[in-house]
Enzyme design. Sequence first.
Site, PDB file in Angstrom:
ATOM      1  N   SER A  51     -14.459  -5.720   1.549  1.00  0.00           N
ATOM      2  CA  SER A  51     -14.470  -5.167   0.321  1.00  0.00           C
ATOM      3  C   SER A  51     -13.937  -5.811  -0.925  1.00  0.00           C
ATOM      4  O   SER A  51     -14.150  -5.476  -2.212  1.00  0.00           O
ATOM      5  CB  SER A  51     -14.040  -3.460   0.174  1.00  0.00           C
ATOM      6  OG  SER A  51     -12.572  -3.420   0.634  1.00  0.00           O
ATOM      7  N   GLY A  52     -12.994  -6.405  -0.530  1.00  0.00           N
ATOM      8  CA  GLY A  52     -12.326  -7.409  -1.525  1.00  0.00           C
ATOM      9  C   GLY A  52     -11.703  -6.928  -2.928  1.00  0.00           C
ATOM     10  O   GLY A  52     -11.531  -7.571  -3.833  1.00  0.00           O
ATOM     11  N   GLY A  53     -11.623  -5.561  -3.163  1.00  0.00           N
ATOM     12  CA  GLY A  53     -10.949  -4.991  -4.417  1.00  0.00           C
ATOM     13  C   GLY A  53     -12.179  -4.271  -5.252  1.00  0.00           C
ATOM     14  O   GLY A  53     -11.721  -3.916  -6.252  1.00  0.00           O
ATOM     15  N   ARG A  91      -9.372  -1.686   2.120  1.00  0.00           N
ATOM     16  CA  ARG A  91      -9.071  -0.802   1.002  1.00  0.00           C
ATOM     17  C   ARG A  91     -10.168   0.173   0.891  1.00  0.00           C
ATOM     18  O   ARG A  91     -10.137   1.419   0.657  1.00  0.00           O
ATOM     19  CB  ARG A  91      -8.742  -1.756  -0.382  1.00  0.00           C
ATOM     20  CG  ARG A  91      -7.566  -2.333  -0.310  1.00  0.00           C
ATOM     21  CD  ARG A  91      -7.663  -3.609  -1.253  1.00  0.00           C
ATOM     22  NE  ARG A  91      -8.102  -4.645  -0.699  1.00  0.00           N
ATOM     23  CZ  ARG A  91      -8.339  -5.771  -1.410  1.00  0.00           C
ATOM     24  NH1 ARG A  91      -7.582  -5.627  -2.684  1.00  0.00           N
ATOM     25  NH2 ARG A  91      -8.974  -6.642  -0.961  1.00  0.00           N
ATOM     26  N   ARG A 104       0.941  -1.266  -0.060  1.00  0.00           N
ATOM     27  CA  ARG A 104       0.190  -0.069  -0.094  1.00  0.00           C
ATOM     28  C   ARG A 104       0.903   1.128  -0.054  1.00  0.00           C
ATOM     29  O   ARG A 104       0.397   2.386  -0.676  1.00  0.00           O
ATOM     30  CB  ARG A 104      -0.966   0.033   1.173  1.00  0.00           C
ATOM     31  CG  ARG A 104      -1.694  -1.272   1.398  1.00  0.00           C
ATOM     32  CD  ARG A 104      -3.110  -1.207   0.813  1.00  0.00           C
ATOM     33  NE  ARG A 104      -3.919  -2.199   0.898  1.00  0.00           N
ATOM     34  CZ  ARG A 104      -3.892  -3.514   0.226  1.00  0.00           C
ATOM     35  NH1 ARG A 104      -2.986  -3.644  -0.701  1.00  0.00           N
ATOM     36  NH2 ARG A 104      -4.823  -4.300   0.737  1.00  0.00           N
ATOM     37  N   GLU A 113     -14.128 -15.118   8.888  1.00  0.00           N
ATOM     38  CA  GLU A 113     -13.996 -14.423   7.338  1.00  0.00           C
ATOM     39  C   GLU A 113     -13.550 -15.277   6.355  1.00  0.00           C
ATOM     40  O   GLU A 113     -12.523 -15.830   6.086  1.00  0.00           O
ATOM     41  CB  GLU A 113     -13.047 -13.323   7.436  1.00  0.00           C
ATOM     42  CG  GLU A 113     -13.018 -12.701   6.059  1.00  0.00           C
ATOM     43  CD  GLU A 113     -11.847 -11.537   6.113  1.00  0.00           C
ATOM     44  OE1 GLU A 113     -11.214 -11.309   7.039  1.00  0.00           O
ATOM     45  OE2 GLU A 113     -11.691 -10.838   5.086  1.00  0.00           O
ATOM     46  N   LYS A 116     -17.954 -12.184   8.478  1.00  0.00           N
ATOM     47  CA  LYS A 116     -17.402 -11.465   7.531  1.00  0.00           C
ATOM     48  C   LYS A 116     -17.137 -12.039   6.078  1.00  0.00           C
ATOM     49  O   LYS A 116     -16.094 -12.692   5.810  1.00  0.00           O
ATOM     50  CB  LYS A 116     -15.879 -10.826   7.873  1.00  0.00           C
ATOM     51  CG  LYS A 116     -15.279 -10.130   7.094  1.00  0.00           C
ATOM     52  CD  LYS A 116     -14.047  -9.091   7.773  1.00  0.00           C
ATOM     53  CE  LYS A 116     -13.345  -8.200   6.558  1.00  0.00           C
ATOM     54  NZ  LYS A 116     -12.426  -7.237   7.276  1.00  0.00           N
TER      55      LYS A 116
END
Length: 344
Positions: A266-268, A297, A32, A179, A224
């Site tokens: 959110s996974g991208g 993200r 990041r 998750e 999640k």
Amino acid sequence: MTEKLEDIAIAMVAPGKGILAADESSGTIKKRFDSIGVTSTEDMRRDYREMLFRANDAMKNYVSGVILYDETIRQKAKDGTTLVDVMRAAGSIPGIKVDTGAKPLAGPTSKTETITEGLDGLRERLAEYHDLGARFAKWRGVITIADGLPTWNCIKANAHALARYAVLCQEAGIVPIVEPEILMDGPHSGHDIDECYRVTEWTLRTVFRELYDARVSLEGMVLKPNMVIAGQKSAKQASPEEVAEKTLRCLKSTVPSSVPGIAFLSGGQSDEAATQHLSLMNAAGNLPWALTFSYGRALQAASLKAWGGKTENVAAGQRAFTHRAKMNSLASLGKWEAGLEKAA
Ligand code: 13P
């Protein structure tokens, strides 16, 4: 702070609030920081996270809890206050990532699949994290869609590990975030929304069977999941309405109503897509569980960019974070509208 698992879980998904995932491992936060040209040192990681945790409006009004990484839960802010105390002062609950990462799954059928590790010594680590202030934890199992994948072996192994982790958490007085993530950025062009639906349903059914076998209290956990969505490489992308409708259908058929809340990753997805999908689902109404966000993200990207590693940009970084947190808070109430993004 109340200590009952059910009360902590309910507080994590309180109306209008969601979870900030700031538990990037040292490797992930380096990626990041690379994207904004900043060197990932211990001090820079501290400065960045301190900026987020001191965004008072966001932390007080829109964020129920923060998932931390091992380094961060032990870190002190510039003025010597622990970061845990900084977020607690804003009314946010500290959480901790306790898995040690997704490692290649052994065996001839697994190809590129992974199994999440971290069970060895977990009981002792959870006791220490509880002493450090953590009241919830996270463990992420990863499922990949590709030709012939996922295998039943991979789903079963990851679901079993999630259940063993979850029951250890509850023994330690810590709420487990369970998750199981079906990746959307996989390599497979045939990965459309219906394939995601099939694999998500299969995975969630398996996870809840393992949770039952391990006697995990569903009232004292938070799920999640990924949303049911087309893979990024699929030529057949689904509309926001279809994502919302299929995600709700899949969750209603697999997640017992005794689970107090579901907090999506959110996974991208783009920032706005993640917000819009969540809002559409909540606007549909009549849900048996709270439905909110636990974004990494999609909560941080704009803030990271606005900050750029510069002290003089801290206020701008906090504004960007607060805006996304507020948009997602509205989405968790089904009240987000595209116009609100432009107004800011
Ligand atoms: P993203 O929202 O960036 O997918 O991260 C959430 C998370 O915690 C993944 O484990």
